[in-house]
Scaffold this motif. Structure first.
Motif: not given
Length: 337
Positions: A311-316, A320-334
């Motif tokens: 939905q966020l237009r990531y091909s892999e 997305f996991r890498h980008a989210f951790q960069r934004w928030s400091g944690q993984t999407p699951s955490l």
């Protein structure tokens, strides 16, 4: 969340406070240390029309506190923040007819003043108060920014009047810090901690005092320039808002800046110029929108991570996991837990 996506990253200001800090602290803290991790370079300080984010300014303040170890740094800097540091706004204030008109001019142009607070001017009998409320940025810098705000206002009032001024009292909405005695030493007035709000209090009769440098022609022309600069800044914010709104509504189809420009019936060159003036980029705006949407989907839905990535237009999903951790400091699951 990283500084690229906090609210203070989206609010812009001028370089005047940082330039003052770097100049005043040159003997105790090298410029490179003060600007560390702020995204600013020494050469930027020589670019008077450059806009920076509040997050960048806050980073410099944090660096200054760390390297100087001066708990009263806000007081020191505020007392050196003269009215000329505010550019055309400051000079227009100097040319205003009275102190009241000069202060009212500043209060209706908070973007040009570059304050972290909502400021107002109150009168209660024979006492006038410059009130500062609504601080919502880095909590660890609350004391420094409050000191800087109120003492810089005192310095401005003294510059406008052309004379030293001893305030009646200083109201502060926090408990006494370890350097509480410095307030009386530097300001020469009683300080009341734990007040309901922050305020610089002085004789109300001064508000009607005619300013020694008053000049109606200069004031008129200066006011026109202030209005123009304010409009440019607000227009820039409007453009950013339009891009953000478009991306949020069309995130699945979000493409290049050129594509978005066409959909907004603007030229890519015009949008790019606005983004540069507002010290941001198309990629940063896209990241902001993606991060906001990701948090919403993670907290309000049970969608698997891979579908959120789509939905966020990531091909892999890994991207997305890498980008989210960069934004928030944690993984999407955490974050979801």
């Amino acid at each position: 969340m990283t500084s690229a996506l906090r609210a203070e990253e989206r609010a812009l200001t001028t370089l005047h406070t940082i330039a003052l800090a770097v100049s005043q602290l040159a003997d105790s803290a090298p410029c490179e240390r003060l600007l560390q991790d702020s995204g600013l370079r020494r050469a930027d300080l020589d670019t008077p029309d450059k806009l920076i984010s509040h997050a960048q300014e806050l980073r410099v303040f944090a660096n200054a506190l760390q390297h100087t170890r001066d708990p009263a740094l806000g007081l020191t800097l505020g007392l050196r923040m003269h009215v000329s540091a505010y550019g055309i706004l400051g000079y227009t204030m100097l040319a205003s007819r009275s102190l009241r008109e000069a202060l009212q001019l500043a209060l209706v142009h908070p973007a040009l003043l570059g304050t972290y607070f909502k400021l107002s001017l109150e009168e209660d009998g024979d006492e006038a108060r410059l009130v500062a409320v609504g601080y919502r940025y880095a909590p660890e810098l609350t004391v420094l920014n409050t000191e800087l705000c109120l003492t810089s206002l005192l310095t401005v009032v003294q510059d406008l009047l052309g004379q030293a001024l001893r305030p009646r009292r200083l109201l502060l909405a926090y408990r006494p810090p370890l350097h509480a005695l410095a307030y009386g030493d530097k300001l020469g007035c009683p300080t009341e901690f734990g007040a309901s709000r922050n305020a610089l209090c002085f004789d109300a009769a001064l508000l009607n005092r005619e300013l020694p440098l008053a000049d109606p022609v200069t004031c008129h022309h200066g006011l026109q320039q202030c209005l123009k600069l304010d409009a440019q800044l607000n227009n820039g914010h409007d453009v950013l808002g339009q891009i953000r709104q478009h991306l949020a509504s069309n995130l699945r189809e979000a493409g290049s800046l050129e594509r978005v420009a066409g959909q907004l019936h603007r030229s890519a060159r015009t949008l790019r110029r606005h983004l540069q003036r507002m010290n941001t980029s198309y990629q940063r705006l896209l990241d902001e929108v993606r991060y906001d949407k990701a948090r919403q989907l993670l907290m309000q839905t049970d969608l698997p991570i891979y579908l959120i990535a789509e939905q966020l237009r990531y091909s892999e999903t890994a991207s997305f996991r890498h980008a989210f951790q960069r934004w928030s400091g944690q993984t999407p699951s955490l974050y979801r837990r």
